[in-house]
Design a protein around this motif. Structure first.
Motif, PDB file in Angstrom:
ATOM      1  N   GLY A  62       0.792  -1.226   0.000  1.00  0.00           N
ATOM      2  CA  GLY A  62       0.000   0.000   0.000  1.00  0.00           C
ATOM      3  C   GLY A  62       0.821   1.272   0.000  1.00  0.00           C
ATOM      4  N   CYS A  63       2.113   1.165   0.267  1.00  0.00           N
ATOM      5  CA  CYS A  63       2.999   2.333   0.292  1.00  0.00           C
ATOM      6  C   CYS A  63       3.827   2.472  -0.981  1.00  0.00           C
ATOM      7  CB  CYS A  63       3.929   2.263   1.494  1.00  0.00           C
ATOM      8  SG  CYS A  63       3.083   2.312   3.075  1.00  0.00           S
ATOM      9  N   LEU A  64       3.748   1.495  -1.876  1.00  0.00           N
ATOM     10  CA  LEU A  64       4.511   1.579  -3.117  1.00  0.00           C
ATOM     11  C   LEU A  64       3.952   2.706  -3.982  1.00  0.00           C
ATOM     12  CD1 LEU A  64       4.868  -2.185  -4.137  1.00  0.00           C
ATOM     13  CD2 LEU A  64       6.480  -0.764  -2.859  1.00  0.00           C
ATOM     14  N   PRO A  65       4.822   3.517  -4.574  1.00  0.00           N
ATOM     15  CA  PRO A  65       4.343   4.608  -5.428  1.00  0.00           C
ATOM     16  C   PRO A  65       3.369   4.132  -6.518  1.00  0.00           C
ATOM     17  CG  PRO A  65       6.686   4.855  -5.023  1.00  0.00           C
ATOM     18  CD  PRO A  65       6.281   3.522  -4.447  1.00  0.00           C
ATOM     19  N   GLU A  66       3.613   2.966  -7.064  1.00  0.00           N
ATOM     20  CA  GLU A  66       2.759   2.413  -8.117  1.00  0.00           C
ATOM     21  C   GLU A  66       1.312   2.268  -7.640  1.00  0.00           C
ATOM     22  OE1 GLU A  66       2.497  -1.659 -10.821  1.00  0.00           O
ATOM     23  OE2 GLU A  66       4.068  -1.459  -9.307  1.00  0.00           O
ATOM     24  N   PHE A  67       1.110   1.696  -6.457  1.00  0.00           N
ATOM     25  CA  PHE A  67      -0.242   1.460  -5.960  1.00  0.00           C
ATOM     26  C   PHE A  67      -0.889   2.721  -5.420  1.00  0.00           C
ATOM     27  CE2 PHE A  67       1.352  -2.993  -5.715  1.00  0.00           C
ATOM     28  CZ  PHE A  67       0.551  -3.469  -6.738  1.00  0.00           C
ATOM     29  N   GLY A  96       9.816   7.696 -13.354  1.00  0.00           N
ATOM     30  CA  GLY A  96       8.455   7.384 -13.775  1.00  0.00           C
ATOM     31  C   GLY A  96       7.658   8.620 -14.100  1.00  0.00           C
ATOM     32  N   ILE A  97       6.350   8.434 -14.239  1.00  0.00           N
ATOM     33  CA  ILE A  97       5.439   9.546 -14.482  1.00  0.00           C
ATOM     34  C   ILE A  97       4.314   9.489 -13.456  1.00  0.00           C
ATOM     35  CG2 ILE A  97       5.938   9.630 -16.966  1.00  0.00           C
ATOM     36  CD1 ILE A  97       3.211   8.289 -17.445  1.00  0.00           C
ATOM     37  N   GLY A  98       3.594  10.590 -13.355  1.00  0.00           N
ATOM     38  CA  GLY A  98       2.452  10.653 -12.454  1.00  0.00           C
ATOM     39  C   GLY A  98       2.812  11.284 -11.123  1.00  0.00           C
ATOM     40  N   LEU A  99       1.800  11.396 -10.264  1.00  0.00           N
ATOM     41  CA  LEU A  99       1.934  12.058  -8.979  1.00  0.00           C
ATOM     42  C   LEU A  99       3.074  11.491  -8.135  1.00  0.00           C
ATOM     43  CD1 LEU A  99       0.813  14.102  -6.922  1.00  0.00           C
ATOM     44  CD2 LEU A  99      -0.805  12.343  -6.189  1.00  0.00           C
ATOM     45  N   TYR A 100       3.246  10.192  -8.154  1.00  0.00           N
ATOM     46  CA  TYR A 100       4.296   9.544  -7.361  1.00  0.00           C
ATOM     47  C   TYR A 100       5.402   8.961  -8.228  1.00  0.00           C
ATOM     48  CZ  TYR A 100       0.835   9.913  -3.662  1.00  0.00           C
ATOM     49  OH  TYR A 100      -0.066  10.396  -2.747  1.00  0.00           O
ATOM     50  N   ARG A 101       5.416   9.345  -9.504  1.00  0.00           N
ATOM     51  CA  ARG A 101       6.311   8.713 -10.485  1.00  0.00           C
ATOM     52  C   ARG A 101       6.152   7.203 -10.374  1.00  0.00           C
ATOM     53  NH1 ARG A 101      11.659  11.940  -9.138  1.00  0.00           N
ATOM     54  NH2 ARG A 101      10.922  14.012  -9.591  1.00  0.00           N
ATOM     55  N   GLY A 102       4.900   6.790 -10.266  1.00  0.00           N
ATOM     56  CA  GLY A 102       4.584   5.407  -9.974  1.00  0.00           C
ATOM     57  C   GLY A 102       4.488   4.479 -11.165  1.00  0.00           C
ATOM     58  N   SER A 103       4.651   5.008 -12.372  1.00  0.00           N
ATOM     59  CA  SER A 103       4.528   4.124 -13.534  1.00  0.00           C
ATOM     60  C   SER A 103       5.378   4.611 -14.694  1.00  0.00           C
ATOM     61  CB  SER A 103       3.058   4.034 -13.969  1.00  0.00           C
ATOM     62  OG  SER A 103       2.593   5.300 -14.383  1.00  0.00           O
ATOM     63  N   GLU A 104       5.518   3.717 -15.637  1.00  0.00           N
ATOM     64  CA  GLU A 104       6.122   4.016 -16.942  1.00  0.00           C
ATOM     65  C   GLU A 104       7.597   4.420 -16.926  1.00  0.00           C
ATOM     66  OE1 GLU A 104       4.286   3.145 -19.490  1.00  0.00           O
ATOM     67  OE2 GLU A 104       2.510   2.905 -18.239  1.00  0.00           O
ATOM     68  N   CYS A 105       8.347   4.017 -15.948  1.00  0.00           N
ATOM     69  CA  CYS A 105       9.777   4.323 -15.934  1.00  0.00           C
ATOM     70  C   CYS A 105      10.440   3.666 -17.143  1.00  0.00           C
ATOM     71  CB  CYS A 105      10.427   3.820 -14.647  1.00  0.00           C
ATOM     72  SG  CYS A 105      12.217   4.049 -14.592  1.00  0.00           S
ATOM     73  N   LYS A 112      16.728   8.595   8.702  1.00  0.00           N
ATOM     74  CA  LYS A 112      17.387   7.608   9.571  1.00  0.00           C
ATOM     75  C   LYS A 112      18.323   6.718   8.747  1.00  0.00           C
ATOM     76  CE  LYS A 112      15.809   3.665  12.393  1.00  0.00           C
ATOM     77  NZ  LYS A 112      14.591   3.009  12.928  1.00  0.00           N
ATOM     78  N   TYR A 113      17.999   6.541   7.477  1.00  0.00           N
ATOM     79  CA  TYR A 113      18.774   5.671   6.582  1.00  0.00           C
ATOM     80  C   TYR A 113      19.559   6.466   5.530  1.00  0.00           C
ATOM     81  CZ  TYR A 113      15.804   2.205   8.744  1.00  0.00           C
ATOM     82  OH  TYR A 113      15.155   1.420   9.664  1.00  0.00           O
ATOM     83  N   GLY A 114      19.524   7.790   5.641  1.00  0.00           N
ATOM     84  CA  GLY A 114      20.273   8.628   4.710  1.00  0.00           C
ATOM     85  C   GLY A 114      19.553   8.963   3.416  1.00  0.00           C
ATOM     86  N   PHE A 115      18.242   8.785   3.380  1.00  0.00           N
ATOM     87  CA  PHE A 115      17.456   9.127   2.191  1.00  0.00           C
ATOM     88  C   PHE A 115      16.806  10.497   2.361  1.00  0.00           C
ATOM     89  CE2 PHE A 115      17.289   4.427   2.283  1.00  0.00           C
ATOM     90  CZ  PHE A 115      17.880   4.180   1.046  1.00  0.00           C
ATOM     91  N   ASN A 116      16.572  11.158   1.245  1.00  0.00           N
ATOM     92  CA  ASN A 116      15.859  12.440   1.253  1.00  0.00           C
ATOM     93  C   ASN A 116      14.420  12.298   0.784  1.00  0.00           C
ATOM     94  OD1 ASN A 116      18.128  13.878   2.141  1.00  0.00           O
ATOM     95  ND2 ASN A 116      18.880  14.094   0.050  1.00  0.00           N
ATOM     96  N   VAL A 117      14.142  11.268  -0.039  1.00  0.00           N
ATOM     97  CA  VAL A 117      12.822  11.118  -0.649  1.00  0.00           C
ATOM     98  C   VAL A 117      12.330   9.684  -0.450  1.00  0.00           C
ATOM     99  CG1 VAL A 117      11.471  11.375  -2.760  1.00  0.00           C
ATOM    100  CG2 VAL A 117      13.489  12.810  -2.410  1.00  0.00           C
ATOM    101  N   SER A 118      11.113   9.543   0.103  1.00  0.00           N
ATOM    102  CA  SER A 118      10.605   8.194   0.356  1.00  0.00           C
ATOM    103  C   SER A 118       9.183   7.976  -0.147  1.00  0.00           C
ATOM    104  CB  SER A 118      10.648   7.895   1.851  1.00  0.00           C
ATOM    105  OG  SER A 118       9.768   8.744   2.558  1.00  0.00           O
ATOM    106  N   LYS A 119       8.506   9.015  -0.556  1.00  0.00           N
ATOM    107  CA  LYS A 119       7.096   8.874  -0.935  1.00  0.00           C
ATOM    108  C   LYS A 119       6.892   8.776  -2.450  1.00  0.00           C
ATOM    109  CE  LYS A 119       5.791   9.625   3.378  1.00  0.00           C
ATOM    110  NZ  LYS A 119       5.269   8.668   4.272  1.00  0.00           N
ATOM    111  N   ILE A 120       7.884   9.192  -3.211  1.00  0.00           N
ATOM    112  CA  ILE A 120       7.798   9.099  -4.671  1.00  0.00           C
ATOM    113  C   ILE A 120       9.029   8.367  -5.201  1.00  0.00           C
ATOM    114  CG2 ILE A 120       6.424  11.215  -4.883  1.00  0.00           C
ATOM    115  CD1 ILE A 120       8.941  12.606  -5.950  1.00  0.00           C
ATOM    116  N   ALA A 121       8.902   7.869  -6.417  1.00  0.00           N
ATOM    117  CA  ALA A 121      10.002   7.125  -7.033  1.00  0.00           C
ATOM    118  C   ALA A 121      10.954   8.065  -7.761  1.00  0.00           C
ATOM    119  CB  ALA A 121       9.442   6.096  -7.998  1.00  0.00           C
ATOM    120  N   CYS A 122      12.139   7.594  -7.998  1.00  0.00           N
ATOM    121  CA  CYS A 122      13.141   8.340  -8.755  1.00  0.00           C
ATOM    122  C   CYS A 122      12.756   8.433 -10.222  1.00  0.00           C
ATOM    123  CB  CYS A 122      14.492   7.637  -8.600  1.00  0.00           C
ATOM    124  SG  CYS A 122      15.792   8.227  -9.695  1.00  0.00           S
TER     125      CYS A 122
END
Length: 179
Positions: free
Chosen positions: A21-26, A98-107, A86-96
């Motif tokens: 449920g937390c994957l950008p795609e879904f 792709g397209i769309g609101l979360y870059r959740g598809s079409e990479c 905590k793990y050294g990341f800056n972005v966790s809610k969207i993908a590096c």
């Protein structure tokens, strides 16, 4: 698993299902705005993972010499998503990528897609896959254990274990099976 056991298998490693449920795609497919996870997918995944834990405990009581570990992919990736710094990341809610609101598809599948400049800053590379850096951290949890994400043994302990030391480690450390 019982078939493999009957053929001589004694050591088993399981990875539970990640936080679907937390994957950008879904999140994108379900039109989830605000960055929250899709609760119905989280609930289904949690139920599956709980049942997996129950089955392994049951198998251990039924099969002499059955040794196992569960890598809690759900909680470990979820922790990265909720506490990225905590793990050294800056972005966790969207993908590096792709397209769309979360870059959740079409990479890489369409002519026009977004690609971040530094994938190491992202938990997710694309809508459904962790970045290389996130996978490196996850594999370290699996191999070395020593965290709440791998139990009752680490992969390294399971690999090095023989039947008699398994009982000694479990009884001396009084390891519990977290649910």
């Amino acid at each position: 698993m019982k078939e493999i056991y009957e053929m001589g298998g004694r050591k088993f490693a399981f990875q539970n299902v990640g936080p679907l449920g937390c994957l950008p795609e879904f999140k994108q497919q379900y039109n989830h705005s605000g960055g929250a996870c899709v609760e119905v997918l989280q609930a289904i995944t949690s139920l599956h993972n709980s049942l997996l834990s129950n089955v392994t405990v049951e198998l251990q009581s039924q099969l002499s010499g059955f040794q196992y570990l569960i890598f809690d992919f759900f909680s470990s990736l979820n922790d990265m998503i909720n506490y990225p710094t905590k793990y050294g990341f800056n972005v966790s809610k969207i993908a590096c990528c792709g397209i769309g609101l979360y870059r959740g598809s079409e990479c890489g599948r369409v002519k026009e897609y977004e690609l971040c400049s530094n994938p190491n800053e992202y938990v997710f590379f694309d809508g459904g896959h962790a970045s290389e850096r996130a996978n490196s951290i996850l594999s370290n949890f699996l191999w070395n254990g020593g965290s709440e994400f791998t139990w009752p043994l680490s992969m390294k302990q399971l690999y090095e274990l023989n039947s008699t030391t398994a009982i000694e480690i479990l009884s001396n450390d009084k390891l519990l099976f977290p649910m």
